[in-house]
Design a protein around this motif. Structure first.
Motif, short mmCIF file in Angstrom:
data_model
loop_
_atom_site.label_atom_id
_atom_site.label_comp_id
_atom_site.label_asym_id
_atom_site.label_seq_id
_atom_site.Cartn_x
_atom_site.Cartn_y
_atom_site.Cartn_z
N ASN A 246 0.83 -1.20 0.00
CA ASN A 246 0.00 0.00 0.00
C ASN A 246 0.86 1.25 0.00
O ASN A 246 2.02 1.24 0.38
CB ASN A 246 -1.00 0.01 1.16
N ILE A 247 0.26 2.34 -0.45
CA ILE A 247 0.94 3.62 -0.60
C ILE A 247 0.95 4.35 0.73
O ILE A 247 -0.05 4.39 1.44
CB ILE A 247 0.20 4.47 -1.66
N GLY A 248 2.08 4.96 1.08
CA GLY A 248 2.20 5.76 2.28
C GLY A 248 2.06 7.25 1.98
O GLY A 248 2.05 7.69 0.82
N ASP A 249 1.99 8.04 3.06
CA ASP A 249 1.76 9.48 2.93
C ASP A 249 2.80 10.18 2.06
O ASP A 249 2.48 11.06 1.26
CB ASP A 249 1.77 10.13 4.31
N LEU A 250 4.08 9.81 2.25
CA LEU A 250 5.12 10.53 1.52
C LEU A 250 5.05 10.28 0.02
O LEU A 250 5.29 11.18 -0.78
CB LEU A 250 6.51 10.17 2.06
N LEU A 251 4.71 9.06 -0.38
CA LEU A 251 4.58 8.79 -1.81
C LEU A 251 3.33 9.48 -2.37
O LEU A 251 3.34 9.96 -3.51
CB LEU A 251 4.54 7.29 -2.08
N MET A 252 2.26 9.55 -1.59
CA MET A 252 1.09 10.30 -2.03
C MET A 252 1.45 11.77 -2.26
O MET A 252 1.06 12.37 -3.26
CB MET A 252 -0.04 10.18 -1.02
N ARG A 253 2.23 12.36 -1.32
CA ARG A 253 2.65 13.75 -1.48
C ARG A 253 3.55 13.90 -2.71
O ARG A 253 3.44 14.88 -3.47
CB ARG A 253 3.38 14.23 -0.22
N TRP A 254 4.45 12.93 -2.92
CA TRP A 254 5.34 12.99 -4.07
C TRP A 254 4.55 12.98 -5.38
O TRP A 254 4.91 13.65 -6.35
CB TRP A 254 6.31 11.82 -4.03
N THR A 255 3.47 12.19 -5.41
CA THR A 255 2.66 12.10 -6.64
C THR A 255 1.59 13.18 -6.73
O THR A 255 0.82 13.19 -7.69
CB THR A 255 1.98 10.72 -6.74
N ASN A 256 1.54 14.06 -5.73
CA ASN A 256 0.55 15.16 -5.70
C ASN A 256 -0.88 14.61 -5.73
O ASN A 256 -1.76 15.15 -6.42
CB ASN A 256 0.78 16.12 -6.87
N ASP A 257 -1.10 13.52 -4.98
CA ASP A 257 -2.41 12.88 -4.83
C ASP A 257 -2.85 12.08 -6.05
O ASP A 257 -4.00 11.62 -6.10
CB ASP A 257 -3.51 13.88 -4.46
N ARG A 258 -1.97 11.92 -7.04
CA ARG A 258 -2.31 10.99 -8.13
C ARG A 258 -2.53 9.60 -7.54
O ARG A 258 -3.46 8.88 -7.95
CB ARG A 258 -1.20 10.97 -9.17
N TRP A 259 -1.68 9.22 -6.61
CA TRP A 259 -1.84 7.98 -5.88
C TRP A 259 -2.33 8.30 -4.47
O TRP A 259 -1.98 9.34 -3.91
CB TRP A 259 -0.52 7.21 -5.81
#
Length: 323
Positions: A246-259
């Motif tokens: 599953n995706i974590g907060d930092l990767l969500m921020r990196w993708t700008n909420d794409r993920w």
């Protein structure tokens, strides 16, 4: 129709050419855009490695409590060693107040690291902390280290596919995770001999903090659920030889909420089985280098989050979830 967790076979990407990696990367992008969770098979981690750590963990968690408590860290703020029920309420990380989670866990990090200032400086020692191991079972530490190294390699491979999925160079994340501060946790959900308090779960509603969580679980009563974008809670099932990612907060921020870094929880078993239902899950919480700056890959002016340092973000999340 009820949503399901996609299952992705990594074998073509790990064994094939760039075109095969791109095909798998597209599957990952679709899963992370829609659900934020996916199950992987063909990952290359031997089942024997997984089974060995599970056996060692089960032996430890079924020891008497006073013996387990001897594996606690001397300093309660140190994220290593054993934690008993009552130490943590994960929902606090999402500003939801609940009673403490009904779980015990064992927390550990990298087995070793170079004798270099990045790791040994005052700042480095906040993240690179020697592991603490119990006297019994004797093979616990060795099994944990073997598992960690195998899944560490898998995490590197997944981050390369993540870069491809996002339309980035395949090595985009390489210099941001080469000195990562990933922690592992073995969660133990014991039998519930008394009814939980109102709002009390095995693990409260929360998101994970870092890049990817790579989880090996069990299909037993009282398991993992994820809340998808429309608000529905769906169960997450795993076979012994698969991992849930599953995706974590930092990767969500990196993708700008794409993920999406989806909220998830571990529910209590039905009352009819609660006094008999133990469950173990093993989580590898992949987290970037502590000095990695997490900045959205969105075009200038479209970022939804301010830049944040990886280590500072982790520290704040730890602070608010510990009792």
């Amino acid at each position: 129709m009820t949503a399901t967790i996609p299952v992705i076979d990594l074998a073509p990407a790990l064994e094939g050419d760039r075109e095969a990696r791109l095909r798998v990367a597209r599957e990952i992008d679709a899963a992370c855009t829609k659900v934020g969770f996916f199950t992987i098979r063909g990952h290359g981690v031997p089942l024997a490695v997984i089974d060995r750590l599970r056996e060692q963990a089960s032996a430890f968690f079924n020891l008497p409590l006073d013996e387990k408590l001897r594996a606690q860290p001397d300093d309660a703020s140190v994220p290593r060693g054993y934690r008993a029920i009552g130490f943590e309420a994960l929902s606090y990380g999402n500003t939801i107040e609940t009673p403490p989670d009904l779980k015990e866990y064992y927390h550990f990090g990298r087995p070793d690291w170079p004798d270099e200032p990045y790791y040994t400086s005052d700042q480095g020692q906040r993240f690179f902390v020697p592991n603490r191991w119990p006297e019994r079972p004797e093979a616990f530490a060795e099994a944990a280290a073997d598992y960690y190294r195998r899944v560490e390699t898998l995490a590197e491979q997944l981050m390369a596919l993540t870069a491809l999925a996002l339309g980035l160079d395949e090595d985009f994340f390489a210099d941001k995770i080469d000195r990562h501060i990933t922690a592992m946790r073995i969660n133990f959900y014991p039998e519930q001999k008394e009814a939980p308090e109102p709002g009390q779960l095995r693990a409260g509603e929360h998101t994970d903090y870092g890049l990817l969580t790579i989880l090996n679980g069990e299909n037993k009563p009282g398991g993992l659920q994820v809340q998808i974008r429309d608000g529905e809670w769906i169960p997450v099932e795993t076979a012994p030889d698969t991992f849930v990612v599953n995706i974590g907060d930092l990767l969500m921020r990196w993708t700008n909420d794409r993920w999406v870094s989806n909220v998830h929880r571990v529910v209590n078993p039905p009352a009819s089985t609660a006094s008999m239902s133990q469950r173990i899950s093993i989580g590898f919480f992949h987290h970037p280098n502590y000095d990695a700056l997490i900045e959205s890959v969105a075009p200038p002016g479209e970022a939804r989050y301010p830049p944040v340092l990886s280590g500072e973000y982790r520290d704040e999340k730890y602070r608010v979830t510990r009792n």
